[in-house]
Design a protein around this motif. Structure first.
Motif, PDB file in Angstrom:
ATOM      1  N   ARG A 284       0.830  -1.206   0.000  1.00 54.63           N
ATOM      2  CA  ARG A 284       0.000   0.000   0.000  1.00 54.63           C
ATOM      3  C   ARG A 284       0.861   1.252   0.000  1.00 54.63           C
ATOM      4  O   ARG A 284       0.553   2.232  -0.684  1.00 54.63           O
ATOM      5  N   ARG A 285       1.943   1.218   0.765  1.00 54.70           N
ATOM      6  CA  ARG A 285       2.825   2.387   0.802  1.00 54.70           C
ATOM      7  C   ARG A 285       3.401   2.680  -0.582  1.00 54.70           C
ATOM      8  O   ARG A 285       3.448   3.836  -1.030  1.00 54.70           O
ATOM      9  N   ILE A 286       3.833   1.635  -1.292  1.00 52.64           N
ATOM     10  CA  ILE A 286       4.388   1.832  -2.633  1.00 52.64           C
ATOM     11  C   ILE A 286       3.316   2.368  -3.567  1.00 52.64           C
ATOM     12  O   ILE A 286       3.562   3.282  -4.372  1.00 52.64           O
ATOM     13  N   ALA A 287       2.099   1.811  -3.470  1.00 58.68           N
ATOM     14  CA  ALA A 287       1.021   2.239  -4.348  1.00 58.68           C
ATOM     15  C   ALA A 287       0.621   3.681  -4.092  1.00 58.68           C
ATOM     16  O   ALA A 287       0.387   4.452  -5.040  1.00 58.68           O
ATOM     17  N   GLU A 288       0.538   4.082  -2.835  1.00 61.52           N
ATOM     18  CA  GLU A 288       0.008   5.399  -2.500  1.00 61.52           C
ATOM     19  C   GLU A 288       1.085   6.468  -2.357  1.00 61.52           C
ATOM     20  O   GLU A 288       0.823   7.652  -2.597  1.00 61.52           O
ATOM     21  N   GLN A 289       2.307   6.064  -1.944  1.00 62.26           N
ATOM     22  CA  GLN A 289       3.360   7.053  -1.692  1.00 62.26           C
ATOM     23  C   GLN A 289       4.596   6.858  -2.562  1.00 62.26           C
ATOM     24  O   GLN A 289       5.429   7.757  -2.666  1.00 62.26           O
ATOM     25  N   GLY A 290       4.734   5.679  -3.154  1.00 67.37           N
ATOM     26  CA  GLY A 290       5.941   5.378  -3.898  1.00 67.37           C
ATOM     27  C   GLY A 290       7.097   5.067  -2.967  1.00 67.37           C
ATOM     28  O   GLY A 290       6.928   4.863  -1.760  1.00 67.37           O
ATOM     29  N   LEU A 291       8.286   5.058  -3.528  1.00 72.08           N
ATOM     30  CA  LEU A 291       9.521   4.895  -2.756  1.00 72.08           C
ATOM     31  C   LEU A 291      10.438   6.051  -3.119  1.00 72.08           C
ATOM     32  O   LEU A 291      11.328   5.921  -3.984  1.00 72.08           O
ATOM     33  N   PRO A 292      10.228   7.215  -2.527  1.00 74.10           N
ATOM     34  CA  PRO A 292      11.011   8.405  -2.914  1.00 74.10           C
ATOM     35  C   PRO A 292      12.510   8.194  -2.820  1.00 74.10           C
ATOM     36  O   PRO A 292      13.268   8.746  -3.619  1.00 74.10           O
ATOM     37  N   GLU A 293      12.922   7.390  -1.834  1.00 73.69           N
ATOM     38  CA  GLU A 293      14.359   7.162  -1.665  1.00 73.69           C
ATOM     39  C   GLU A 293      14.972   6.406  -2.839  1.00 73.69           C
ATOM     40  O   GLU A 293      16.195   6.441  -3.042  1.00 73.69           O
ATOM     41  N   GLN A 319      -6.396  -6.648 -10.224  1.00 71.02           N
ATOM     42  CA  GLN A 319      -5.630  -7.461 -11.177  1.00 71.02           C
ATOM     43  C   GLN A 319      -4.976  -8.627 -10.439  1.00 71.02           C
ATOM     44  O   GLN A 319      -4.642  -8.534  -9.258  1.00 71.02           O
ATOM     45  N   HIS A 320      -4.795  -9.740 -11.141  1.00 75.86           N
ATOM     46  CA  HIS A 320      -4.184 -10.917 -10.528  1.00 75.86           C
ATOM     47  C   HIS A 320      -2.742 -10.620 -10.125  1.00 75.86           C
ATOM     48  O   HIS A 320      -1.957 -10.089 -10.915  1.00 75.86           O
ATOM     49  N   ALA A 321      -2.383 -10.988  -8.895  1.00 72.99           N
ATOM     50  CA  ALA A 321      -1.053 -10.685  -8.382  1.00 72.99           C
ATOM     51  C   ALA A 321       0.040 -11.337  -9.214  1.00 72.99           C
ATOM     52  O   ALA A 321       1.068 -10.713  -9.516  1.00 72.99           O
ATOM     53  N   ASN A 322      -0.149 -12.594  -9.591  1.00 76.00           N
ATOM     54  CA  ASN A 322       0.882 -13.281 -10.377  1.00 76.00           C
ATOM     55  C   ASN A 322       1.143 -12.572 -11.696  1.00 76.00           C
ATOM     56  O   ASN A 322       2.293 -12.500 -12.159  1.00 76.00           O
ATOM     57  N   TYR A 323       0.086 -12.065 -12.319  1.00 75.25           N
ATOM     58  CA  TYR A 323       0.255 -11.362 -13.589  1.00 75.25           C
ATOM     59  C   TYR A 323       1.022 -10.057 -13.384  1.00 75.25           C
ATOM     60  O   TYR A 323       1.918  -9.718 -14.177  1.00 75.25           O
ATOM     61  N   LEU A 324       0.685  -9.308 -12.332  1.00 79.37           N
ATOM     62  CA  LEU A 324       1.391  -8.049 -12.081  1.00 79.37           C
ATOM     63  C   LEU A 324       2.876  -8.292 -11.794  1.00 79.37           C
ATOM     64  O   LEU A 324       3.741  -7.546 -12.267  1.00 79.37           O
ATOM     65  N   VAL A 325       3.171  -9.333 -11.029  1.00 74.76           N
ATOM     66  CA  VAL A 325       4.573  -9.666 -10.763  1.00 74.76           C
ATOM     67  C   VAL A 325       5.302  -9.951 -12.066  1.00 74.76           C
ATOM     68  O   VAL A 325       6.410  -9.443 -12.311  1.00 74.76           O
ATOM     69  N   GLN A 326       4.681 -10.754 -12.918  1.00 77.22           N
ATOM     70  CA  GLN A 326       5.317 -11.104 -14.187  1.00 77.22           C
ATOM     71  C   GLN A 326       5.589  -9.860 -15.039  1.00 77.22           C
ATOM     72  O   GLN A 326       6.683  -9.699 -15.596  1.00 77.22           O
ATOM     73  N   GLN A 327       4.612  -8.953 -15.125  1.00 81.51           N
ATOM     74  CA  GLN A 327       4.782  -7.762 -15.962  1.00 81.51           C
ATOM     75  C   GLN A 327       5.877  -6.844 -15.415  1.00 81.51           C
ATOM     76  O   GLN A 327       6.681  -6.310 -16.176  1.00 81.51           O
ATOM     77  N   LEU A 328       5.924  -6.661 -14.110  1.00 73.00           N
ATOM     78  CA  LEU A 328       6.966  -5.816 -13.535  1.00 73.00           C
ATOM     79  C   LEU A 328       8.351  -6.429 -13.737  1.00 73.00           C
ATOM     80  O   LEU A 328       9.331  -5.714 -13.997  1.00 73.00           O
ATOM     81  N   ASP A 359       5.033  -7.308  -3.166  1.00 68.75           N
ATOM     82  CA  ASP A 359       4.161  -6.660  -2.189  1.00 68.75           C
ATOM     83  C   ASP A 359       3.165  -5.728  -2.865  1.00 68.75           C
ATOM     84  O   ASP A 359       1.968  -5.733  -2.527  1.00 68.75           O
ATOM     85  N   VAL A 360       3.615  -4.932  -3.808  1.00 68.10           N
ATOM     86  CA  VAL A 360       2.679  -4.000  -4.463  1.00 68.10           C
ATOM     87  C   VAL A 360       1.700  -4.760  -5.339  1.00 68.10           C
ATOM     88  O   VAL A 360       0.526  -4.384  -5.464  1.00 68.10           O
ATOM     89  N   ALA A 361       2.133  -5.867  -5.937  1.00 65.72           N
ATOM     90  CA  ALA A 361       1.213  -6.700  -6.723  1.00 65.72           C
ATOM     91  C   ALA A 361       0.140  -7.294  -5.819  1.00 65.72           C
ATOM     92  O   ALA A 361      -1.045  -7.347  -6.188  1.00 65.72           O
ATOM     93  N   LEU A 362       0.534  -7.731  -4.628  1.00 67.77           N
ATOM     94  CA  LEU A 362      -0.424  -8.298  -3.680  1.00 67.77           C
ATOM     95  C   LEU A 362      -1.446  -7.242  -3.254  1.00 67.77           C
ATOM     96  O   LEU A 362      -2.644  -7.531  -3.145  1.00 67.77           O
TER      97      LEU A 362
END
Length: 375
Positions: A284-293, A319-328, A359-362
């Motif tokens: 959720r943090r990555i989705a909403e805030q990103g990773l500025p560092e 979206q299906h988590a496995n698919y998002l992991v694969q695309q990233l 984590d972000v895919a989940l």
């Protein structure tokens, strides 16, 4: 000394020249036996098959096979095999084409002749093809993940009953997500066969629950059309999707994009497990805030629910988590390609480690999905 060596070599040289002259004479007179109906002699077949086998073994020796026991891999490859490979090689309950049976060499029945090949050798054959046999190379050389999925399917194929094969080949269509034989979508003068799409995505566009195929229901028409156009033009890499998209004209692409954009996506799936809470919090943090560092912006800034958003960007909620992991992972490896915006995602994915990707895919997989026009 040199004269003696020449005398020893002379008989061999004369034989080589004689064989070469005979070969040239046969070529010049059109007597080379090229008819497929004649088949190969036993000696020719032994020589060609032995040469091919030794070459494959040598060139595949340094390849390391990943784990291939994931059922998602088998499911991902099955519809493609049925549409593009079974006509030549047959399958459980499926006879190969009678036309192809007249080829020399005849395509082998893969349900019975896989024991002689290791996984790495099957990978090499599927990826590169075999000259002079009609076995083509994989259409998208960048997508080794698809090739490995096909290898996983081929290793499972000999154990499949006809009914099991049919369920895998028809995929999402027999999982309560539409009928694989439902026929055409009509749009003006365009008639679009939806059967190949339903095998993977279902008629309702929700794909399979395990993530073998993505959910495309409720994505914007603009995004779906752009994706099909990118596949057809080779800008987005997939040996599975490029084959299907290239058979469509632009009217048919628009009809399919319009159909799937109008479908209702299913809700996200809750996640359980001892560390699910921590993983979802990180995602959720990555989705909403990103990773500025790390220079990673919030994913929701492009893919979130709040307008304005570019309709060329896909929705990720549900979206299906496995698919998002694969695309990233593909973006990170520079192997995905896509629309003109694909470079943005490659830049971002390079800054995500494997844990962040998962984590972000989940997180997005648990989100309630919606259509673009609902936002």
């Amino acid at each position: 000394m040199k004269l003696r060596r020449l005398r020893r070599l002379l008989p061999g040289l004369l034989v080589t020249v004689a064989v070469g002259l005979v070969g040239l004479l046969l070529v010049a007179t059109g007597r080379i036996p090229v008819a497929a109906s004649a088949g190969h002699s036993a000696i020719a077949y032994w020589f060609l098959h032995s040469a091919m086998r030794e070459a494959v073994q040598a060139q595949a020796a340094d390849i390391t096979a990943p784990p291939l026991d994931d059922p998602i891999l088998v499911q991902r490859a099955a519809p493609h095999f049925d549409l593009n490979c079974a006509p030549c090689h047959g399958a459980p309950g499926v006879q190969g084409s009678l036309t192809v049976a007249g080829a020399t060499p005849k395509p082998p029945s893969l349900a019975h002749k896989l024991g002689e090949w290791r996984a790495r050798e099957l990978f090499w054959i599927v990826k590169h093809g075999i000259k002079y046999t009609g076995m083509p190379a994989w259409p998208a050389q960048e997508r080794e993940d698809e090739v490995w999925a096909m290898v996983a399917f081929l290793e499972r194929l000999p154990q499949l009953s006809p009914d099991e094969y049919r369920r895998l080949a028809d995929g999402a269509a027999v999982a309560g997500r539409g009928d694989a034989r439902l026929g055409d979508l009509s749009s003006g003068s365009a008639s679009t066969d939806i059967e190949p799409c339903t095998r993977c995505h279902g008629r309702d566009g929700n794909g399979t629950g395990d993530g073998a195929f993505p959910r495309i229901a409720g994505q914007s028409e603009a995004y779906l059309f752009a994706a099909l156009a990118a596949y057809a033009g080779g800008a987005r890499h997939s040996g599975i999707m490029q084959v299907q998209a290239r058979s469509l004209d632009r009217q048919q692409m628009r009809a399919l994009a319009r159909h799937y954009a109008a479908q209702s996506p299913r809700v996200g799936r809750p996640q359980h497990g001892p560390d699910a809470g921590q993983r979802l919090a990180r995602g959720r943090r990555i989705a909403e805030q990103g990773l500025p560092e790390r220079g990673v912006p919030a994913c929701d800034s492009c893919h979130g629910a709040a307008p304005p958003r570019n309709p060329a960007f896909p929705l990720l909620d549900g979206q299906h988590a496995n698919y998002l992991v694969q695309q990233l992972q593909l973006f990170r490896q520079q192997r995905r390609g896509g629309s003109p915006y694909a470079g943005l995602m490659s830049f971002i994915a390079e800054r995500l480690d494997e844990r962040a990707i998962r984590d972000v895919a989940l997180w997005y997989a648990t989100r309630p999905a919606g259509r673009l026009d609902d936002r």
